[in-house]
Design a protein around this motif. Structure first.
Motif, PDB file in Angstrom:
ATOM      1  N   GLU A 294       0.827  -1.208   0.000  1.00 34.14           N
ATOM      2  CA  GLU A 294       0.000   0.000   0.000  1.00 34.14           C
ATOM      3  C   GLU A 294       0.858   1.253   0.000  1.00 34.14           C
ATOM      4  O   GLU A 294       0.536   2.247  -0.668  1.00 34.14           O
ATOM      5  CB  GLU A 294      -0.936  -0.011   1.212  1.00 34.14           C
ATOM      6  CG  GLU A 294      -2.013  -1.082   1.174  1.00 34.14           C
ATOM      7  CD  GLU A 294      -1.485  -2.489   1.426  1.00 34.14           C
ATOM      8  OE1 GLU A 294      -0.384  -2.618   2.029  1.00 34.14           O
ATOM      9  OE2 GLU A 294      -2.149  -3.453   1.008  1.00 34.14           O
ATOM     10  N   VAL A 295       1.947   1.251   0.775  1.00 37.02           N
ATOM     11  CA  VAL A 295       2.867   2.391   0.776  1.00 37.02           C
ATOM     12  C   VAL A 295       3.441   2.594  -0.620  1.00 37.02           C
ATOM     13  O   VAL A 295       3.522   3.725  -1.128  1.00 37.02           O
ATOM     14  CB  VAL A 295       4.000   2.182   1.804  1.00 37.02           C
ATOM     15  CG1 VAL A 295       5.143   3.165   1.576  1.00 37.02           C
ATOM     16  CG2 VAL A 295       3.465   2.336   3.221  1.00 37.02           C
ATOM     17  N   ALA A 296       3.830   1.501  -1.271  1.00 31.43           N
ATOM     18  CA  ALA A 296       4.394   1.603  -2.616  1.00 31.43           C
ATOM     19  C   ALA A 296       3.381   2.176  -3.597  1.00 31.43           C
ATOM     20  O   ALA A 296       3.729   2.987  -4.463  1.00 31.43           O
ATOM     21  CB  ALA A 296       4.879   0.238  -3.087  1.00 31.43           C
ATOM     22  N   GLN A 297       2.122   1.776  -3.493  1.00 37.03           N
ATOM     23  CA  GLN A 297       1.085   2.330  -4.358  1.00 37.03           C
ATOM     24  C   GLN A 297       1.024   3.848  -4.216  1.00 37.03           C
ATOM     25  O   GLN A 297       0.936   4.583  -5.202  1.00 37.03           O
ATOM     26  CB  GLN A 297      -0.277   1.723  -4.029  1.00 37.03           C
ATOM     27  CG  GLN A 297      -0.466   0.296  -4.491  1.00 37.03           C
ATOM     28  CD  GLN A 297      -1.835  -0.248  -4.108  1.00 37.03           C
ATOM     29  OE1 GLN A 297      -2.627   0.409  -3.455  1.00 37.03           O
ATOM     30  NE2 GLN A 297      -2.131  -1.466  -4.539  1.00 37.03           N
ATOM     31  N   ASP A 298       1.069   4.316  -2.981  1.00 36.28           N
ATOM     32  CA  ASP A 298       0.991   5.750  -2.727  1.00 36.28           C
ATOM     33  C   ASP A 298       2.212   6.476  -3.282  1.00 36.28           C
ATOM     34  O   ASP A 298       2.084   7.510  -3.960  1.00 36.28           O
ATOM     35  CB  ASP A 298       0.872   6.001  -1.223  1.00 36.28           C
ATOM     36  CG  ASP A 298       0.896   7.476  -0.869  1.00 36.28           C
ATOM     37  OD1 ASP A 298       0.009   8.215  -1.338  1.00 36.28           O
ATOM     38  OD2 ASP A 298       1.802   7.909  -0.132  1.00 36.28           O
TER      39      ASP A 298
ATOM     40  N   VAL B  21      10.173  12.479  -3.774  1.00 35.86           N
ATOM     41  CA  VAL B  21       9.191  11.595  -3.141  1.00 35.86           C
ATOM     42  C   VAL B  21       9.857  10.727  -2.078  1.00 35.86           C
ATOM     43  O   VAL B  21       9.327  10.541  -0.979  1.00 35.86           O
ATOM     44  CB  VAL B  21       8.488  10.718  -4.205  1.00 35.86           C
ATOM     45  CG1 VAL B  21       7.659   9.614  -3.558  1.00 35.86           C
ATOM     46  CG2 VAL B  21       7.603  11.595  -5.104  1.00 35.86           C
ATOM     47  N   ALA B  22      11.037  10.192  -2.392  1.00 32.19           N
ATOM     48  CA  ALA B  22      11.767   9.364  -1.431  1.00 32.19           C
ATOM     49  C   ALA B  22      12.139  10.157  -0.187  1.00 32.19           C
ATOM     50  O   ALA B  22      11.936   9.701   0.950  1.00 32.19           O
ATOM     51  CB  ALA B  22      13.023   8.791  -2.090  1.00 32.19           C
ATOM     52  N   LYS B  23      12.677  11.358  -0.384  1.00 33.98           N
ATOM     53  CA  LYS B  23      13.082  12.180   0.750  1.00 33.98           C
ATOM     54  C   LYS B  23      11.870  12.566   1.606  1.00 33.98           C
ATOM     55  O   LYS B  23      11.911  12.490   2.838  1.00 33.98           O
ATOM     56  CB  LYS B  23      13.807  13.441   0.284  1.00 33.98           C
ATOM     57  CG  LYS B  23      14.316  14.297   1.445  1.00 33.98           C
ATOM     58  CD  LYS B  23      14.734  15.694   1.012  1.00 33.98           C
ATOM     59  CE  LYS B  23      16.005  15.670   0.216  1.00 33.98           C
ATOM     60  NZ  LYS B  23      16.510  17.067  -0.052  1.00 33.98           N
ATOM     61  N   GLU B  24      10.800  12.971   0.944  1.00 34.88           N
ATOM     62  CA  GLU B  24       9.588  13.374   1.662  1.00 34.88           C
ATOM     63  C   GLU B  24       9.082  12.252   2.560  1.00 34.88           C
ATOM     64  O   GLU B  24       8.725  12.482   3.720  1.00 34.88           O
ATOM     65  CB  GLU B  24       8.514  13.760   0.643  1.00 34.88           C
ATOM     66  CG  GLU B  24       7.182  14.182   1.233  1.00 34.88           C
ATOM     67  CD  GLU B  24       6.195  14.530   0.136  1.00 34.88           C
ATOM     68  OE1 GLU B  24       5.993  15.723  -0.125  1.00 34.88           O
ATOM     69  OE2 GLU B  24       5.625  13.595  -0.483  1.00 34.88           O
ATOM     70  N   TRP B  25       9.077  11.028   2.035  1.00 30.50           N
ATOM     71  CA  TRP B  25       8.565   9.898   2.821  1.00 30.50           C
ATOM     72  C   TRP B  25       9.490   9.582   3.991  1.00 30.50           C
ATOM     73  O   TRP B  25       9.021   9.323   5.105  1.00 30.50           O
ATOM     74  CB  TRP B  25       8.398   8.675   1.927  1.00 30.50           C
ATOM     75  CG  TRP B  25       7.785   7.506   2.643  1.00 30.50           C
ATOM     76  CD1 TRP B  25       6.460   7.301   2.910  1.00 30.50           C
ATOM     77  CD2 TRP B  25       8.478   6.375   3.191  1.00 30.50           C
ATOM     78  NE1 TRP B  25       6.279   6.122   3.583  1.00 30.50           N
ATOM     79  CE2 TRP B  25       7.495   5.530   3.766  1.00 30.50           C
ATOM     80  CE3 TRP B  25       9.816   5.990   3.236  1.00 30.50           C
ATOM     81  CZ2 TRP B  25       7.826   4.321   4.393  1.00 30.50           C
ATOM     82  CZ3 TRP B  25      10.144   4.793   3.858  1.00 30.50           C
ATOM     83  CH2 TRP B  25       9.162   3.976   4.426  1.00 30.50           C
TER      84      TRP B  25
END
Length: 329
Positions: A296-300, A315-319
């Motif tokens: 689910e995290v990957a989908q987002d 996106v990677a840094k934000e997460w």
């Protein structure tokens, strides 16, 4: 979305790709340093990688680039100098970079390793057992595998929520029952190769005792399938990847593979063994990240790139910041 897959590559295909990577190099002639101003959050305290120079790599589809960026940012926050050589063409070039030590870390998929790199024809049903088998077998190649995530980027069939309000399908067994009860109700849109291989649609039909008439199967490019399933009555069901960001964006229901036909493609860190021996703290840095990575995290995260058009690095840094793993500034 431009994903590059090697799931359907047999031994000949893998060898052909390997030949390209050996003759043309691994694509690691260039790369750029990560210059982000990041510091430890819940991981990387004490900067255990201070003085280390590490290279991260990835394949060239959104999800794998995001995961490669995560690894690099975590290493950077822990004190390492990091070279970003993500977004390599195909799977073999990134894989060879890890094996040869041209790159130190990436996220790989257990099913890809087990079938494509290690030459096995039958997947292992239990996800952890498959990861352990990959981990143990890949030692001889100078590769270390850290614990896997539950992120499973495998194949599935999906249906629009609008259509599913009528059929109420939850599993592939439900599809088989519907096809038997009302063959005219079931139409499937798939990629060409998926439609013909034993580990694709024909094998799935056999495993589930399902019979879809040839006239009810449409073949098309992967990107079109999502739109057709979402908006068209001609595709009740479509082949999808379970972590694709368009699943939520297009309001699709993914049907459970209740007989575990499709292989597991769990993402896990794959490290050059000599690098890991020198910097064993890499495990303590990446294990908490992997533990948070779900389908689910990957989908987002994939949707932020493939639907919203954002940069995978951002996106990677934000997460990572959202999760408290690292801090900015």
């Amino acid at each position: 979305m431009g994903r590059v897959r090697t799931r359907w590559a047999g031994a000949a295909g893998a060898l052909a790709l390997l030949a390209v990577s050996l003759t043309g190099g691994c694509g690691l002639t260039s790369g750029s340093p990560m210059v982000d101003d990041v510091r430890p959050g819940s991981i990387g305290r004490g900067r255990p990688l201070k003085g280390a120079s590490l290279t991260v790599t990835s394949k060239n589809f959104s999800e794998n680039i995001i995961l490669g960026q995560m690894a690099g940012l975590v290493f950077k926050a822990a004190g390492a100098e990091v070279v970003d050589r993500t977004n390599l063409p195909g799977s073999i070039s990134a894989r060879e970079a890890i094996v040869k030590g041209d790159a130190d870390a990436m996220y790989e998929y257990t099913g890809t390793a087990w079938i494509t790199y290690l030459g096995n024809s039958r997947p292992i049903t239990d996800p952890r057992a498959q990861w352990k088998a990959v981990r143990d077998a890949d030692v001889r190649n100078g590769v270390t595998w850290l614990p896997q995530s539950t992120l499973n980027n495998t194949y599935a069939l999906a249906i629009s929520k609008r259509n599913n309000a009528r059929y109420k399908l939850k599993t592939l067994s439900d599809v088989a029952a519907l096809a038997k009860k009302d063959p005219s109700a079931v139409s499937v849109c798939v990629e060409n190769e998926f439609a013909s291989r034993d580990d694709g649609l024909p094998g799935m039909e056999k495993a589930y005792g399902m019979s879809v008439p040839a006239s009810r199967i449409q073949k098309m490019d992967a990107g079109i399938i999502y739109t057709q399933v979402s908006k068209s009555s001609s595709c009740l069901l479509g082949e999808v990847f379970t972590t694709d960001g368009r699943i939520k964006a297009m309001d699709l229901d993914v049907l459970a593979d209740d007989r575990h036909f499709f292989p597991n493609y769990n993402a896990a860190p794959e490290l050059h063994a000599k690098t890991y021996a020198k910097y064993p703290s890499m495990a303590a840095l990446l294990d908490p990240v992997s533990a948070k990575l779900t389908t689910e995290v990957a989908q987002d995260l994939n949707a932020r790139v493939d639907v919203d058009g954002r940069d995978p690095h951002d996106v990677a840094k934000e997460w990572l910041v959202e999760q408290g793993f690292i801090k900015e500034g």
